[in-house]
Each structure stands twice: as structure tokens, then as C-alpha cells.
Enzyme design. Structure first.
Site, PDB file in Angstrom:
ATOM      1  N   ARG A   1     -10.759 -10.991  -0.952  1.00 38.31           N
ATOM      2  CA  ARG A   1     -11.596 -11.889  -1.757  1.00 38.31           C
ATOM      3  C   ARG A   1     -11.011 -13.301  -1.817  1.00 38.31           C
ATOM      4  NH1 ARG A   1     -11.050  -7.946  -6.781  1.00 38.31           N
ATOM      5  NH2 ARG A   1     -11.001  -6.567  -4.967  1.00 38.31           N
TER       6      ARG A   1
ATOM      7  N   LYS B   1       0.840  -1.191   0.000  1.00 35.33           N
ATOM      8  CA  LYS B   1       0.000   0.000   0.000  1.00 35.33           C
ATOM      9  C   LYS B   1       0.881   1.250   0.000  1.00 35.33           C
ATOM     10  CE  LYS B   1      -3.893  -2.033   2.524  1.00 35.33           C
ATOM     11  NZ  LYS B   1      -4.914  -1.843   1.480  1.00 35.33           N
TER      12      LYS B   1
ATOM     13  N   GLU C   1      -6.569  -9.122  -1.437  1.00 37.22           N
ATOM     14  CA  GLU C   1      -6.428 -10.384  -0.709  1.00 37.22           C
ATOM     15  C   GLU C   1      -7.700 -10.822  -0.006  1.00 37.22           C
ATOM     16  OE1 GLU C   1      -6.957  -7.815   2.456  1.00 37.22           O
ATOM     17  OE2 GLU C   1      -5.745  -7.472   0.668  1.00 37.22           O
TER      18      GLU C   1
END
Length: 516
Positions: free
Chosen positions: A364, A290, A362
């Protein structure tokens, strides 16, 4: 934990630190204020001039506005707290006036928050029936919440910064302590809010203390306390079972993943609901790291699992006549030499293969394994809950969650249930044309698709892992799960416990035969 009781005592003679009353805007659009039902005795103490006094102090009656003033002569409580209810009903001064339930809930929450440090407060807000008592009690208990475990003196209930502990006791005036309906409403409010506040605690706990293993331990302890069957799959069991999604996400962390199954059963149940929660105890994004400024609140990425956990325990405490199974898909998403890479292919529990194009998608992946496991039990319906996509926040903002489903009627029922309990949601579609964007030349499906409509793409991905013929819905709670702004109503700064009340209401409706 704040206590909640009912009382028929007179407001003037009750020993308390404060008396809470409601004030509303004039229903006819005038600038004047209306004192809400329940506060008649307090208004009488001001010779019928409470509204005028509040106007002099600048009160407007706006929702959540709190105004404190000295109590009338002869009252044992020293302070009156007037809280705004918004616009009064057309029959605003009629004893039977029906104020909006959410306005009552938020007002009670704002008052409870403003009374931090007080030991006892009497709430003289409008109570027309048992449902109002439950609503006001729920708002007060949620508003009194405080997370001080990591502050000096936090263990004894005091906040080191302001020296104020949460309001210790809420007394609902106008309630009927011996009435079964009123008692049931208060008992329900206590059970649901205590579990919702436990979910908030989990969300607010820093990731160095809450990882998949410790989360699973909390679930095990609660299950033992409330007679819930629990099964925990550790990394060895996950490997043996072929849970490639959960293992793939957790591969880069020193904290191994877990899949927790909580099973509440009722001997009188005719229906079975399965709740599935995303439980990423910390999300760095993995190899697809991120950007700066997006990591600081990622302890909240397990809010879906916290909501599912709380809902199952609440269902057990309420003794609902429905079987409820909760699945907590727990992992920590970290970058390391063992982490899943963009381009890797994972074989999921269902047998399908997934090409991982972005390791920050991640949630899902862990949900896919848990959804297939939940499908094997053939429940009547599955609802998954997840802080899944930033795209949903762009679409709906920070206070609404999106609802997608493979059945329009079920999606509508969830939105209506959420509205009933005061949680804001919005129905979202699953456009078939977006499915093609996840086609992969290497695997059965990719974990990414078109950038536009990313929240809907995620829903379409999850649908691929729901058993055939099973009714399913997906709640993307990325926006409201964690409040980074100032507190409002009964919503604190930090973890909110979003979706707990919706899930509990779904279970109640199913038990009553009113949902499908």
C-alpha cells in the site's frame, strides 16, 4: 510460443498429432454423454458411437476431464483427445448450441496441456461464431504455457523432467480463415495471451534475476518494440521527487526501487485510463519479517505490476482507441540496517505522512505514491492491481479477487468485465467505520488499522491517495495471482497472469464508449 491458425480442412484428412473434440454430460441429467458440435466428422468415423466408446473408457464429460483414444480408421491423426465441457445446453446436439465461453476456454486449455510434446493438434470444439474461435484459441494458448527457462535444455523448449515441449501449433477446425471477424478474434487471442504469458514469465522468474532495475529494463524493451512511451524514475529521481513510500519500502535492499510509467496513446482516443500495479519483486516482510513458510513464493508479489505491464502492451498491440497509462511501482522489501522500521514516519509523494506500524504492509505504501502520480494526469479512471492482503485470501479463497471502488457503478462494471473474460471476482465494500482505525497520533495516517477486515482497511488506505473527483477501483489479487496447487483448465502451477484480461477488457469497453 504456440502458433494459432484457422482451418476449414476436414478432420479426417488433416495431418496432426491429435484431434481434440468436446464431450458433455447429457442436458437432461441422464448418465449418457453428448458429443459436442464440431466433432461430427470424428463421431462419424466411429460409426456414430464415439459417446458410447468414451463411456466405456470411463469418461463422464466433467469440465476439464481428458480422455485419449486411437483415432478412427482412415484418419491421418493417430489420436483423438476428448475433453469434458460439463453439462450440455438443453439443445446440446443442435449445431447452434451455445456452450459457456469459460467452459470452452478451460476445455481447450486442459487439452493443450495434455498434449505437451505434440507438434500440431486440431481442435474440433464447438465454434458457433468468431467469438467462440477467439475463446477456444485463448484457452489453448494459455493452457500450452510452460515455464522451463531454469531447467536443463529449457532454452530449446524442452522440459528436462519429462522431455516434453509445449504444444507447438493449434489449428482451429470450423474457423473461417478469410472472415475478418474470425481473423480479428484470433489476432486478439494471440496478442492478449502472449502478453499474459509474458506476465506469467515475469512472476515465475526468481528474485535473484528479477529486481526493480531488471523489471524496468524489460518494460523499456517492450515499450520500444510496441511504440509505447516509457519513463523510468531511478532512486535519484525518486528522491528528488519526494516518493517517500517507494523509497521507504526499498530502503533495506541493495536493489534500488524504480517507478516506471508506460504511456500508450491513440490519436482517436476520447478517454484515458490509468492502471497502477504493485511490483514488490521480493517481499521478506522487511523488519516485520514474515514467519517461516510464508517466504517461498514471495517472488509473486509483483504480480500486479506484471498484469499492468501486460495490459498496456496488449492495448498497444490491439491498437485500442483509448489512452492507457501504466504505472509500475517496483521495490524489493528486505530487512537490513537501512530498512524502514516499525514506528518510522514516511512523507509520501502526495505530501501526506504515514506512520509505518508494520513493514510487511508495504504494498500500500508503493501504491500510494504511484496512485498520486497517476492522479496528476487526471485520467478518467484509475485501477490499481495488487497482491495486497492475506485477509482477501481468507475472505475469497485462492481463485477470486476482490474489487473495491469509490464508485459503485464502476465496481460493478469491473466485476462484469472480469466475468465476461473468465476471471472470477467479487465486489467488496469500503466501510467508513474502518477508516478511524488508521488514525495516528504521530502522522496523517498509519499503514495499519483494525485486524478484522484487513483487506478492506487496505482499500480505504489507498483511497486516501487518489486525486479528488477521480473514479478509482482496487483489485486485490492476492488469492489467484499464484497457483500453488495442481494445474487446472488453462491455469498453470505458478504465476497465473490474473487481471490481465480484465484490464484489457476494461480498455476495450472504454474505447467503445461502453464504460462510463
Amino acid at each position: 510460443m504456440t502458433a494459432l491458425t484457422l482451418s476449414t480442412a476436414a478432420a479426417s484428412g488433416l495431418r496432426a498429432d491429435a484431434i481434440v473434440v468436446g464431450v458433455a454430460k447429457s442436458p437432461k441429467g441422464d448418465k449418457g454423454l453428448v458429443v459436442a458440435p464440431g466433432a461430427e466428422a470424428v463421431d462419424k468415423g466411429y460409426d456414430g458411437r464415439l459417446a458410447a466408446v468414451l463411456e466405456t473408457l470411463g469418461a463422464s464429460g466433467a469440465e476439464g476431464e481428458v480422455t485419449k483414444l486411437p483415432a478412427p480408421s482412415g484418419f491421418k491423426a493417430p489420436v483423438v483427445v476428448a475433453v469434458g465441457l460439463g453439462a450440455a445446453p438443453e439443445d446440446g446436439q443442435d449445431k447452434g448450441a451455445a456452450f459457456d465461453a469459460e467452459a470452452l476456454r478451460r476445455a481447450a486449455g486442459a487439452a493443450a496441456r495434455a498434449l505437451a510434446g505434440a507438434k500440431k493438434a486440431a481442435f474440433a470444439l464447438p465454434i458457433a461464431d468468431a467469438a467462440d474461435a477467439g475463446t477456444i484459441g485463448e484457452g489453448a494458448l494459455l493452457g500450452a504455457y510452460s515455464f522451463d527457462a531454469y531447467k536443463e535444455n529449457g532454452k530449446n523448449g524442452k522440459n528436462a523432467k519429462n522431455g516434453k515441449a509445449p504444444l507447438a501449433e493449434v489449428v482451429l477446425l470450423g474457423g473461417k480463415p478469410r472472415d475478418k471477424a474470425f481473423k480479428a478474434a484470433v489476432d486478439r487471442a494471440v496478442a492478449v495471451t502472449e502478453e499474459l504469458n509474458r506476465a506469467r514469465d515475469l512472476i515465475n522468474t526468481p528474485p535473484n534475476d528479477l529486481n526493480p532495475e531488471s523489471f524496468a529494463a524489460v518494460a523499456q524493451a517492450a515499450a520500444k518494440e510496441h511504440g509505447i512511451k516509457v519513463q523510468v524514475l531511478d532512486e535519484k529521481a525518486l528522491t528528488k521527487g519526494g516518493y517517500g513510500g517507494i523509497l521507504g519500502v526499498g530502503a533495506g535492499s541493495a536493489a534500488a526501487p524504480r517507478l516506471v510509467k508506460l504511456s500508450y496513446t491513440s490519436s482517436k482516443a476520447k478517454k484515458h485510463l490509468a492502471f497502477v500495479g504493485k511490483g514488490i519483486t521480493y517481499d521478506s516482510g522487511g523488519i516485520s519479517l514474515k514467519p517461516a513458510g510464508h517466504n517461498e513464493t514471495m517472488k509473486c508479489d509483483m504480480s500486479g505490476a506484471a498484469a499492468v505491464f501486460a495490459a498496456v502492451v496488449a492495448a498497444a498491440r490491439l491498437g485500442l482507441e483509448v489512452n492507457v497509462t501504466g504505472w509500475l511501482a517496483l521495490a524489493e522489501n528486505m530487512p537490513s540496517g537501512t530498512a524502514t522500521r516499525p514506528g518510522d514516519v514516511l512523507r509520501m509523494y502526495s505530501g501526506k505522512t504515514v506512520e509505518v506500524l508494520n513493514t510487511d504492509a508495504e504494498g500500500r505504501l508503493v501504491l500510494a505514491d504511484a496512485l498520486w502520480a497517476a492522479s496528476e494526469d487526471r485520467p478518467d479512471a484509475i485501477v490499481d492491481v495488487a497482491t495486497l492482503t492475506g485477509a482477501m485470501m481468507l475472505a475469497l479463497g485462492n481463485r477470486l479477487f476482490g474489487v473495491m471502488a469509490n464508485d459503485d457503478a464502476f465496481r460493478t462494471a469491473i466485476v462484469e468485465a472480469a466475468e465476461e473474460v473468465g476471471e472470477d471476482s467479487w465486489p467488496m465494500p469500503l466501510p467508513e467505520h474502518l477508516r478511524k482505525g488508521m488514525d495516528s497520533p504521530t502522522a496523517d495516517i498509519a499503514n495499519m488499522g483494525e485486524r478484522m477486515g484487513g483487506g478492506l482497511v487496505a482499500g480505504l488506505f489507498l483511497r486516501e491517495f487518489v486525486g479528488e473527483g477521480i473514479t478509482w477501483a482496487h483489485l486485490d489479487i492476492a488469492g489467484p495471482a499464484f497457483n500453488e496447487a495442481a494445474p487446472f483448465g488453462y491455469t498453470p502451477k505458478g504465476g497465473t497472469g490474473t487481471a490481465v484480461r480484465t484490464l484489457v477488457r476494461l480498455a476495450e469497453l472504454t474505447a467503445a464508449g461502453d464504460l462510463g
